[in-house]
Design an enzyme around this catalytic site. Structure first.
Site, PDB file in Angstrom:
ATOM      1  N   LYS A   9       3.622   8.869  -1.365  1.00  0.00           N
ATOM      2  CA  LYS A   9       3.662   7.314  -0.624  1.00  0.00           C
ATOM      3  C   LYS A   9       4.778   7.200  -1.654  1.00  0.00           C
ATOM      4  O   LYS A   9       5.512   7.644  -1.844  1.00  0.00           O
ATOM      5  CB  LYS A   9       2.934   6.486  -1.408  1.00  0.00           C
ATOM      6  CG  LYS A   9       1.219   6.783  -1.148  1.00  0.00           C
ATOM      7  CD  LYS A   9       0.412   5.866  -1.971  1.00  0.00           C
ATOM      8  CE  LYS A   9      -1.122   6.163  -1.334  1.00  0.00           C
ATOM      9  NZ  LYS A   9      -2.097   5.089  -2.257  1.00  0.00           N
ATOM     10  N   TYR A  49      -4.782   2.816   7.899  1.00  0.00           N
ATOM     11  CA  TYR A  49      -5.337   2.113   7.574  1.00  0.00           C
ATOM     12  C   TYR A  49      -6.451   1.281   8.568  1.00  0.00           C
ATOM     13  O   TYR A  49      -7.169   0.829   8.011  1.00  0.00           O
ATOM     14  CB  TYR A  49      -4.564   1.189   7.262  1.00  0.00           C
ATOM     15  CG  TYR A  49      -4.229   2.249   5.540  1.00  0.00           C
ATOM     16  CD1 TYR A  49      -4.614   2.601   4.517  1.00  0.00           C
ATOM     17  CD2 TYR A  49      -2.566   2.083   5.335  1.00  0.00           C
ATOM     18  CE1 TYR A  49      -4.218   3.859   3.250  1.00  0.00           C
ATOM     19  CE2 TYR A  49      -2.049   2.407   4.533  1.00  0.00           C
ATOM     20  CZ  TYR A  49      -2.903   3.771   3.242  1.00  0.00           C
ATOM     21  OH  TYR A  49      -1.548   4.350   2.411  1.00  0.00           O
TER      22      TYR A  49
END
Length: 151
Positions: A9, A49
């Site tokens: 990330k 997501y």
């Protein structure tokens, strides 16, 4: 052989930990079969997501994953999903096992360095979302016989 999806990330990229993450997965015996360094678009983030849409933390996830580049990867090996998740550690770094990436380098869940698929179905979905088939490389390592039993 099982495949799984991993993201280093934005916090991992900004802190210079991408190499450390790759080294730990390689040392574990997993094989890298796809990788790309990219700035995540809002569209891709929303698809990735989607399961969290409507939750209080959704917008924060989207803002965060699109805030800086990431390294998206596909790893392969026996029980790759479980092996990667063990190597990364629990989602909350303060609960992660000593020696895991999140334990060694993280403190908070919002900056936990990595994402890793949690199930075979999720891995298939995520790999397909982030990679085209042509971007994944099937290759042989001479060391596999020394890593995988019965190979």
């Amino acid at each position: 052989m099982e495949r799984t999806f991993v993201i280093a990330k934005p916090d991992a990229v900004q802190r210079g930990l991408v190499g450390e993450i790759i080294v730990r997965l390689e040392r574990r015996g997993l094989k890298l079969v796809g990788a790309k360094f990219l700035q995540v678009s809002r569209e891709l983030a929303e698809k990735h997501y989607a399961v969290h849409k409507g939750k209080s933390f959704y917008e924060g996830l989207i803002s965060y994953i699109t805030s800086a580049p990431v390294m998206a990867m596909v790893w392969e090996g026996p029980q790759a999903i479980v092996a990667v998740r063990q190597t990364m550690g629990a989602t909350r770094p303060v609960e992660a096992a000593p020696g895991s990436v999140r334990h060694d380098f993280g403190l908070t869940v919002g900056r936990n360095l990595t994402h890793a698929s949690d199930a075979p179905e999720t891995a298939v979905f995520e790999i397909g979302l982030w990679f085209k088939d042509a971007e994944l490389v099937n290759w042989q390592r001479p060391t596999d016989a020394w890593i995988f039993e019965g190979n």
